[in-house]
Write a protein that holds these residues in place. Structure first.
Motif, PDB file in Angstrom:
ATOM      1  N   LYS A   6       1.184   0.692  -4.039  1.00  0.00           N
ATOM      2  CA  LYS A   6       2.256  -0.089  -4.658  1.00  0.00           C
ATOM      3  C   LYS A   6       1.715  -0.914  -5.826  1.00  0.00           C
ATOM      4  N   ALA A   7       0.520  -1.498  -5.691  1.00  0.00           N
ATOM      5  CA  ALA A   7      -0.089  -2.274  -6.765  1.00  0.00           C
ATOM      6  C   ALA A   7      -0.404  -1.377  -7.959  1.00  0.00           C
ATOM      7  N   LYS A   8      -0.912  -0.168  -7.678  1.00  0.00           N
ATOM      8  CA  LYS A   8      -1.222   0.781  -8.753  1.00  0.00           C
ATOM      9  C   LYS A   8       0.052   1.183  -9.485  1.00  0.00           C
ATOM     10  N   GLU A   9       1.104   1.455  -8.719  1.00  0.00           N
ATOM     11  CA  GLU A   9       2.386   1.852  -9.328  1.00  0.00           C
ATOM     12  C   GLU A   9       2.947   0.718 -10.187  1.00  0.00           C
ATOM     13  N   ASN A  10       2.891  -0.509  -9.697  1.00  0.00           N
ATOM     14  CA  ASN A  10       3.367  -1.655 -10.482  1.00  0.00           C
ATOM     15  C   ASN A  10       2.535  -1.825 -11.751  1.00  0.00           C
ATOM     16  N   PHE A  11       1.217  -1.642 -11.647  1.00  0.00           N
ATOM     17  CA  PHE A  11       0.327  -1.772 -12.801  1.00  0.00           C
ATOM     18  C   PHE A  11       0.650  -0.713 -13.862  1.00  0.00           C
ATOM     19  N   LEU A  12       0.831   0.535 -13.421  1.00  0.00           N
ATOM     20  CA  LEU A  12       1.118   1.622 -14.358  1.00  0.00           C
ATOM     21  C   LEU A  12       2.487   1.460 -15.008  1.00  0.00           C
ATOM     22  N   ASN A  13       3.430   0.828 -14.317  1.00  0.00           N
ATOM     23  CA  ASN A  13       4.769   0.607 -14.875  1.00  0.00           C
ATOM     24  C   ASN A  13       4.832  -0.648 -15.737  1.00  0.00           C
ATOM     25  N   GLY A  14       3.725  -1.394 -15.815  1.00  0.00           N
ATOM     26  CA  GLY A  14       3.672  -2.583 -16.654  1.00  0.00           C
ATOM     27  C   GLY A  14       4.166  -3.844 -15.978  1.00  0.00           C
ATOM     28  N   SER A  15       4.488  -3.786 -14.698  1.00  0.00           N
ATOM     29  CA  SER A  15       4.933  -4.999 -14.010  1.00  0.00           C
ATOM     30  C   SER A  15       3.742  -5.651 -13.296  1.00  0.00           C
ATOM     31  N   ASN A  16       3.989  -6.790 -12.706  1.00  0.00           N
ATOM     32  CA  ASN A  16       2.929  -7.551 -12.036  1.00  0.00           C
ATOM     33  C   ASN A  16       2.423  -6.758 -10.826  1.00  0.00           C
ATOM     34  N   PRO A  17       1.144  -6.381 -10.802  1.00  0.00           N
ATOM     35  CA  PRO A  17       0.633  -5.572  -9.692  1.00  0.00           C
ATOM     36  C   PRO A  17       0.565  -6.332  -8.365  1.00  0.00           C
ATOM     37  N   THR A  18       0.620  -7.677  -8.415  1.00  0.00           N
ATOM     38  CA  THR A  18       0.565  -8.449  -7.170  1.00  0.00           C
ATOM     39  C   THR A  18       1.921  -9.053  -6.824  1.00  0.00           C
ATOM     40  N   GLY A  19       2.952  -8.635  -7.463  1.00  0.00           N
ATOM     41  CA  GLY A  19       4.276  -9.224  -7.253  1.00  0.00           C
ATOM     42  C   GLY A  19       5.070  -8.572  -6.137  1.00  0.00           C
ATOM     43  N   PHE A  20       4.490  -8.417  -4.966  1.00  0.00           N
ATOM     44  CA  PHE A  20       5.216  -7.870  -3.815  1.00  0.00           C
ATOM     45  C   PHE A  20       4.635  -8.434  -2.533  1.00  0.00           C
TER      46      PHE A  20
END
Length: 111
Positions: A6-20
């Protein structure tokens, strides 16, 4: 692993990787029964009192008995934790009954 994905997916999409929320989908693969003591405060206090008496020079003897599965071992383990906090050595022994007319003697050595 799902948190890392989930962190990798958030990072690749440009959103906060720790925001969950962490560990939302974590499930243990093993069924574990907690080794906690519930509803045995009086019994534990009585055992601790016996122990405290021995630290003051008294001689005490105690047997913990009961039906299978009622929590005798957990009660004695909890007593061991309590004693370990006071830097004492606790060495419990289980005595299993043998269906015969012979008597059985259990020994406990503390050092």
């Amino acid at each position: 692993m799902s948190d890392l994905e989930k962190a990798k997916e958030n990072f690749l999409n440009g959103s906060n990787p720790t925001g969950f929320q962490l560990a939302e989908t974590d499930v243990s693969r093993l069924f574990q029964i907690p080794q906690r003591l519930y509803g045995r405060a009086q019994e534990l206090l009585k055992l601790e009192t016996y122990f405290e008496n021995t630290t003051n020079g008294a001689v005490e003897f105690c047997l913990v008995s009961g039906y299978s599965g009622v929590g005798k071992s957990v009660l004695v383990q909890e007593l061991g934790r309590s004693i370990a906090k006071k830097t004492w050595v606790f060495n419990p022994r289980k005595i299993r009954s043998i269906p015969s007319k012979r008597s059985i003697c259990g020994h406990c050595k503390c050092f």
